[in-house]
Design a protein around this motif. Structure first.
Motif, PDB file in Angstrom:
ATOM      1  N   GLU A  34      44.657  47.019  74.108  1.00 36.32           N
ATOM      2  CA  GLU A  34      45.910  47.466  73.495  1.00 36.32           C
ATOM      3  C   GLU A  34      47.092  46.692  74.049  1.00 36.32           C
ATOM      4  N   ILE A  35      47.097  46.499  75.360  1.00 39.64           N
ATOM      5  CA  ILE A  35      48.190  45.738  75.977  1.00 39.64           C
ATOM      6  C   ILE A  35      48.141  44.282  75.507  1.00 39.64           C
ATOM      7  N   LYS A  37      47.372  43.197  72.696  1.00 43.03           N
ATOM      8  CA  LYS A  37      47.945  43.070  71.352  1.00 43.03           C
ATOM      9  C   LYS A  37      49.468  43.019  71.386  1.00 43.03           C
ATOM     10  N   GLN A  38      50.045  43.433  72.492  1.00 40.57           N
ATOM     11  CA  GLN A  38      51.494  43.597  72.556  1.00 40.57           C
ATOM     12  C   GLN A  38      52.194  42.500  73.361  1.00 40.57           C
ATOM     13  N   VAL A  39      51.429  41.739  74.150  1.00 40.55           N
ATOM     14  CA  VAL A  39      52.062  40.726  74.998  1.00 40.55           C
ATOM     15  C   VAL A  39      51.662  39.321  74.541  1.00 40.55           C
ATOM     16  N   SER A  40      52.536  38.392  74.833  1.00 42.51           N
ATOM     17  CA  SER A  40      52.254  36.981  74.517  1.00 42.51           C
ATOM     18  C   SER A  40      52.000  36.225  75.816  1.00 42.51           C
ATOM     19  N   LYS A  46      47.173  36.673  70.632  1.00 45.93           N
ATOM     20  CA  LYS A  46      47.349  38.109  70.838  1.00 45.93           C
ATOM     21  C   LYS A  46      46.066  38.850  70.456  1.00 45.93           C
ATOM     22  N   GLY A  47      45.665  39.759  71.307  1.00 47.22           N
ATOM     23  CA  GLY A  47      44.453  40.524  71.055  1.00 47.22           C
ATOM     24  C   GLY A  47      43.196  39.854  71.554  1.00 47.22           C
ATOM     25  N   SER A  62      49.806  48.880  85.280  1.00 48.11           N
ATOM     26  CA  SER A  62      50.093  49.206  83.882  1.00 48.11           C
ATOM     27  C   SER A  62      48.812  49.530  83.127  1.00 48.11           C
ATOM     28  N   GLU A  66      47.876  53.246  81.499  1.00 50.08           N
ATOM     29  CA  GLU A  66      47.518  53.456  80.099  1.00 50.08           C
ATOM     30  C   GLU A  66      46.153  54.133  79.995  1.00 50.08           C
TER      31      GLU A  66
END
Length: 459
Positions: A34-35, A37-40, A46-47, A62, A66
């Motif tokens: 999940e993280i 998918k959100q960070v570059s 991503k993902g 972190s 989660e």
């Protein structure tokens, strides 16, 4: 997973839950995905960022945070199921230990304090016999209904005499505090004895004729001076009495589809007997629940009770028509409601009651109809507010109650077996429906709503 349970109160426990690494790992992996998918992160799409890179770049803190947020509620639910604990409120969760790195062998450990359904033994319902009073319809019952019907066709006629209880007086009112008029009304129609206006008004009007006036001290019940004492002057403009039609065949023809008074009376008796049967079914239900509680000590969860009392008080304050009740009466009512719920939950479990998708949707749709709401919108709101579980629980209680009552023999005071089938429904029809667990029912309803919303948007 290691689970220890400590009883804090008869209706409250503390669970200490320690999850092994292999039980936390799936939540850590899901958190990393999940993280990711959100960070570059340069060099990775991503993902598609490896878990170790996520731990390094974002920080294991972190990731584990989660994972704990998602894992603790599910692990808590598994622990409840394993220990056969039935919660009656939301738990107070407290995370005690978590691993600080991917290589840390520290196990996830947390506690959950929660109010629970007390343990007790229910009697077997099969073979129980319960006596219920016979429903009786008397001539007085028929006459009472006839009088109510006559009043619907009554007329008001002026009378030249002093007003008395039951009369309608046309009055002028003027309320003063000191020399200031704070409320004045003219031409108000008021039924003597109804008690729907100022305290003391009924007594003041009793015996007054048209053209007469009097004064009295009363407490204002609305407006800027609500609750203050005022000197009230009331003048009677006219007095009218209610004139009821004669009970004869002409009245029967005007008030109903029947040609004669005897036919009308027979129909009223038939309706009264049907209503009496309904009351008898309600009495049978209450007697059944009371029998299940006989000789059983059922403590109620204090926190749940306090919340229900607070909600009851809040609702009463927002409803001027709600009758006043003292603290003791309110507590007794809430405790009875809680004990009934606890018993019906235990009964549903004992009878292995399952909840169907149709049960849930029909239950919610019927409530929506009662309040004049669109069923789809109402169900959607229930789902979005996280209240679907409560609805499923109510359905389970209702089904358990009906199933339990079907297994019991009810007799009247003469020993005659009562047929309550019209009130208890058809068990065979229920069994033909596809059964699903409560959680599945909830998910199905939510999916159904989502599909409807999509179809509406496409239109």
């Amino acid at each position: 997973m290691k689970i220890s349970v400590r009883n804090l109160e008869p209706t409250k426990v503390r669970l200490t839950i320690t999850a092994d690494a292999e039980e936390l790992d799936p939540y850590l992996d899901a958190a990393r995905k999940e993280i990711g998918k959100q960070v570059s992160i340069p060099g990775f799409r991503k993902g598609h960022v490896p878990g170790k890179i996520i731990d390094q770049r974002v920080g294991f803190g972190s990731v584990v945070g989660e994972a704990v947020n998602n894992g603790v509620p599910e692990l808590y639910s598994k622990a409840l199921a394993e220990k056969e604990i039935h919660p009656m409120a939301q738990p107070k969760l407290d995370v005690k230990e978590v691993p600080e790195s991917a290589d840390d062998e520290t196990k996830l450990k947390f506690t959950a304090e929660v109010e629970v359904r007390p343990k007790f033994e229910l009697p077997a319902v099969e073979g129980l016999e319960i006596e219920v009073a016979k429903p009786e319809v008397t001539d007085d019952d028929i006459n009472t209904r006839l009088d109510a019907l006559r009043q619907r066709f009554g007329t008001l006629v002026g009378v030249d005499r002093p007003a008395k209880t039951g009369d309608y007086a046309n009055i002028d009112l003027d309320a003063k505090i000191g020399d200031e008029s704070v409320d004045a009304q003219e031409g108000v129609s008021y039924e003597l004895g109804s008690g729907t206006m100022l305290d003391g008004l009924d007594e003041a009007l009793d015996g007054l004729s048209a053209g007469e006036e009097t004064s009295f001290e009363g407490t204002l019940e609305a407006g800027d001076h609500e609750g203050e004492k005022a000197q009230v002057t009331v003048k009677v403009n006219s007095v009218k009495a209610e004139e009821l039609p004669e009970l004869d065949d002409d009245f029967a023809q005007d008030a109903s589809e029947f040609d004669t008074l005897d036919e009308l009376k027979a129909d009223i008796r038939k309706q009264s007997e049907a209503d009496a049967e309904g009351r008898q079914a309600t009495v049978a239900r209450d007697a059944f629940i009371a029998r299940l509680q006989e000789g059983v000590d059922i403590p109620v969860p204090k926190g749940v009770k306090d919340e229900m009392l607070a909600e009851r008080e809040k609702n009463a304050q927002g409803n001027p028509q709600a009758p006043e009740e003292d603290k003791e009466t309110a507590e007794q009512a809430v405790e009875k409601e809680l004990r009934d719920q606890i018993v019906l939950d235990a009964l549903s479990e004992q009878l292995k009651i399952t909840v169907t998708q149709a049960d849930v949707t029909n239950f919610l749709a019927s409530i929506a109809q009662q309040y004049g709401m669109d069923p789809s919108n109402f169900i959607n709101a229930i789902v979005n507010n996280g209240q679907l579980g409560s609805a499923v629980q109510e359905v389970g209680r209702s089904k358990g109650l009906l199933a339990g009552m079907r297994a019991v023999t009810f007799k009247d005071t003469d020993g005659k077996v009562l047929d309550l089938s019209k009130f208890l429904g058809d068990e065979a029809a229920e069994e033909e429906q596809e059964s699903v667990e409560a959680a599945s029912a909830a998910a199905a309803v939510a999916d159904q709503l989502a599909a409807k919303d999509e179809a509406t948007e496409e239109e």
